[in-house]
Design a protein around this motif. Structure first.
Motif, PDB file in Angstrom:
ATOM      1  N   SER A  15       0.829  -1.209   0.000  1.00 38.06           N
ATOM      2  CA  SER A  15       0.000   0.000   0.000  1.00 38.06           C
ATOM      3  C   SER A  15       0.858   1.250   0.000  1.00 38.06           C
ATOM      4  O   SER A  15       0.540   2.246  -0.660  1.00 38.06           O
ATOM      5  N   PHE A  16       1.967   1.200   0.735  1.00 42.80           N
ATOM      6  CA  PHE A  16       2.858   2.357   0.829  1.00 42.80           C
ATOM      7  C   PHE A  16       3.498   2.666  -0.522  1.00 42.80           C
ATOM      8  O   PHE A  16       3.530   3.819  -0.956  1.00 42.80           O
ATOM      9  N   VAL A  17       4.016   1.659  -1.200  1.00 46.25           N
ATOM     10  CA  VAL A  17       4.736   1.860  -2.456  1.00 46.25           C
ATOM     11  C   VAL A  17       3.778   2.079  -3.623  1.00 46.25           C
ATOM     12  O   VAL A  17       4.153   2.681  -4.629  1.00 46.25           O
ATOM     13  N   LEU A  18       2.542   1.614  -3.480  1.00 48.29           N
ATOM     14  CA  LEU A  18       1.594   1.707  -4.587  1.00 48.29           C
ATOM     15  C   LEU A  18       1.374   3.158  -5.027  1.00 48.29           C
ATOM     16  O   LEU A  18       1.172   3.423  -6.208  1.00 48.29           O
ATOM     17  N   GLY A  19       1.429   4.087  -4.075  1.00 46.34           N
ATOM     18  CA  GLY A  19       1.283   5.497  -4.431  1.00 46.34           C
ATOM     19  C   GLY A  19       2.347   5.936  -5.424  1.00 46.34           C
ATOM     20  O   GLY A  19       2.072   6.664  -6.380  1.00 46.34           O
ATOM     21  N   GLY A  61      -2.750  -7.384  -1.528  1.00 46.81           N
ATOM     22  CA  GLY A  61      -3.046  -7.064  -0.134  1.00 46.81           C
ATOM     23  C   GLY A  61      -3.190  -5.597   0.182  1.00 46.81           C
ATOM     24  O   GLY A  61      -3.397  -5.234   1.346  1.00 46.81           O
ATOM     25  N   ALA A  62      -3.094  -4.737  -0.812  1.00 46.12           N
ATOM     26  CA  ALA A  62      -3.247  -3.303  -0.568  1.00 46.12           C
ATOM     27  C   ALA A  62      -4.724  -2.961  -0.400  1.00 46.12           C
ATOM     28  O   ALA A  62      -5.613  -3.722  -0.791  1.00 46.12           O
ATOM     29  N   SER A  63      -4.982  -1.798   0.160  1.00 46.61           N
ATOM     30  CA  SER A  63      -6.346  -1.318   0.320  1.00 46.61           C
ATOM     31  C   SER A  63      -6.340   0.205   0.288  1.00 46.61           C
ATOM     32  O   SER A  63      -5.283   0.832   0.419  1.00 46.61           O
ATOM     33  N   VAL A  64      -7.515   0.781   0.084  1.00 45.43           N
ATOM     34  CA  VAL A  64      -7.651   2.238   0.098  1.00 45.43           C
ATOM     35  C   VAL A  64      -8.314   2.624   1.411  1.00 45.43           C
ATOM     36  O   VAL A  64      -9.503   2.384   1.605  1.00 45.43           O
ATOM     37  N   GLU A  83       3.068  11.409  -2.160  1.00 47.26           N
ATOM     38  CA  GLU A  83       2.425  11.367  -0.843  1.00 47.26           C
ATOM     39  C   GLU A  83       0.919  11.613  -0.895  1.00 47.26           C
ATOM     40  O   GLU A  83       0.188  11.187   0.003  1.00 47.26           O
ATOM     41  N   ALA A  84       0.442  12.289  -1.945  1.00 52.78           N
ATOM     42  CA  ALA A  84      -0.996  12.534  -2.055  1.00 52.78           C
ATOM     43  C   ALA A  84      -1.792  11.235  -2.239  1.00 52.78           C
ATOM     44  O   ALA A  84      -2.702  10.942  -1.444  1.00 52.78           O
ATOM     45  N   PRO A  85      -1.487  10.406  -3.257  1.00 54.83           N
ATOM     46  CA  PRO A  85      -2.218   9.137  -3.371  1.00 54.83           C
ATOM     47  C   PRO A  85      -1.903   8.185  -2.224  1.00 54.83           C
ATOM     48  O   PRO A  85      -2.760   7.398  -1.807  1.00 54.83           O
ATOM     49  N   ARG A  86      -0.681   8.245  -1.717  1.00 57.80           N
ATOM     50  CA  ARG A  86      -0.303   7.380  -0.585  1.00 57.80           C
ATOM     51  C   ARG A  86      -1.170   7.663   0.638  1.00 57.80           C
ATOM     52  O   ARG A  86      -1.554   6.735   1.359  1.00 57.80           O
ATOM     53  N   SER A  87      -1.496   8.924   0.853  1.00 54.20           N
ATOM     54  CA  SER A  87      -2.316   9.270   2.015  1.00 54.20           C
ATOM     55  C   SER A  87      -3.693   8.611   1.933  1.00 54.20           C
ATOM     56  O   SER A  87      -4.236   8.150   2.933  1.00 54.20           O
ATOM     57  N   SER A  96      -3.639   6.235   5.089  1.00 55.88           N
ATOM     58  CA  SER A  96      -4.059   7.010   6.268  1.00 55.88           C
ATOM     59  C   SER A  96      -5.458   7.584   6.158  1.00 55.88           C
ATOM     60  O   SER A  96      -5.984   8.121   7.133  1.00 55.88           O
ATOM     61  N   GLY A  97      -6.072   7.526   5.006  1.00 54.56           N
ATOM     62  CA  GLY A  97      -7.411   8.081   4.842  1.00 54.56           C
ATOM     63  C   GLY A  97      -7.359   9.470   4.224  1.00 54.56           C
ATOM     64  O   GLY A  97      -6.606   9.712   3.286  1.00 54.56           O
TER      65      GLY A  97
END
Length: 259
Positions: A61-65, A132-135, A215-219, A223-224
Motif C-alpha cells: 500500500s505504501f509503495v503503490l502510491g 493485499g493493498a487497500s484504500v 504522498e498525495a495518493p499514498r495518504s 491514512s485516509g
C-alpha cells in the motif's frame, strides 16, 4: 465555416489515441516496468514496515502510491513523442494551413495519454488489491485517487508537450522519463521523509516535488483523508500542468503562424 473546437478535439483525439494504442513499444514497457519496481520494492517490505514509526503494516500500500506516479510519468514520453512526431513529419505544418485551432492540437495528445494512463492506473490498483493493498479512504477515496492520477498524467503530459514543441523532435523527448524516474527515486518513494536518516537525502526529498505527488495518493491508501497531503500534491500537479501548457500553446501558435 470551420468545425467547432469540440469537433476538432474529437477528431484529433481519436487519431492520437489510435496512434498510441497501435504502438506496443509504448504500451508494454510503460505498463510492466512500474509493476516490476513494485514487486522488487515490496519483496523486502516486512523489514521496512518493522521500522519504528512506519505508518502502515502493508508496504505494498505504501509503495503503490509511487507506482501510480511512475506510470503517470510515462505521459511525458508518450505525449511528447506524439507531438514531436507530428512536427517532424510535417503533419503540424499541414494542419497550420487549415482552420485547426491550437487548443485542439494540444488537447488531442493529452486525451491519448489520459486514456492510456487511466487504464494503467486501474491495472495497478487491481494488482495492488490482489497483493493485499487497500484504500483507507474507502470508495470515495478511490474515486479521488483516480482523479488525482488523471491530474498527474495531464501534468506530465503537458511537460512532454512543452519539450516537444521546444525541440521539435520526438527522440529528444524520450530522456524526460529517465529524469522523472531519477527524481522519483530521490523522493519519499520508499521511506517516509520523517524516517529518512541521511540529512542530505531528507533535504533533497523535501524539496523534490515528486515527494508531494507520491504522498498525495499514498495518504488515501494508508491514512485516509489527509487534506494537507492532497492539497500539496494537487498544487504541484496543477502548476506542472498550467505553466508548461501555457508556454506550449504560445510557442505552438508562433510556430504555426510562421509556417
Amino acid at each position: 465555416m470551420s468545425p467547432s473546437l469540440r469537433v476538432q478535439v474529437g477528431k484529433l483525439a481519436r487519431r492520437s489515441i489510435s496512434d498510441v494504442f497501435r504502438q506496443p513499444v509504448l504500451l508494454v514497457p510503460n505498463l510492466v516496468f512500474p509493476l516490476f519496481i513494485l514487486a522488487v520494492l515490496s519483496a523486502n517490505g516486512d523489514q521496512i514496515t518493522s521500522v519504528k514509526g512506519f505508518p502502515t503494516h502493508s508496504y505494498v500500500s505504501f509503495v503503490l502510491g509511487a507506482t501510480f506516479i511512475q506510470g503517470a510519468a510515462s505521459a511525458t514520453a508518450v505525449a511528447g513523442n506524439a507531438l514531436g512526431s507530428d512536427i517532424e513529419t510535417g503533419f503540424l505544418s499541414r494542419l497550420a494551413l487549415t482552420k485547426s485551432r491550437t487548443p485542439a492540437l494540444i488537447a488531442a495528445p493529452l486525451a491519448a495519454v489520459a486514456a492510456l494512463g487511466l487504464i494503467q492506473a486501474a491495472i495497478y490498483l487491481l494488482v495492488g488489491f490482489a497483493s493485499g493493498a487497500s484504500v483507507k479512504a474507502g470508495v470515495g477515496g478511490t474515486v479521488v485517487l483516480m482523479a488525482f492520477v488523471l491530474l498527474t498524467i495531464l501534468a506530465f503530459g503537458s511537460i512532454g508537450l512543452f519539450a516537444a514543441v521546444r525541440t521539435g523532435s520526438a527522440q529528444q523527448v524520450q530522456g524526460l522519463f529517465a529524469v522523472a524516474l531519477a527524481l522519483l527515486f530521490m523522493s519519499s518513494m520508499v521511506m517516509p521523509r520523517n524516517l529518512i536518516e541521511q540529512d542530505w537525502f531528507k533535504t533533497i526529498a523535501t524539496y523534490n516535488p515528486m515527494s508531494y505527488l507520491v504522498e498525495a495518493p499514498r495518504s488515501l491508501l494508508i491514512s485516509g483523508w489527509d487534506a494537507q497531503a492532497l492539497a500539496l500534491g494537487c498544487g504541484v500537479a496543477i502548476v506542472a500542468t498550467v505553466v508548461p501548457l501555457a508556454v506550449t500553446i504560445r510557442t505552438l501558435r508562433k510556430r504555426t503562424l510562421t509556417v
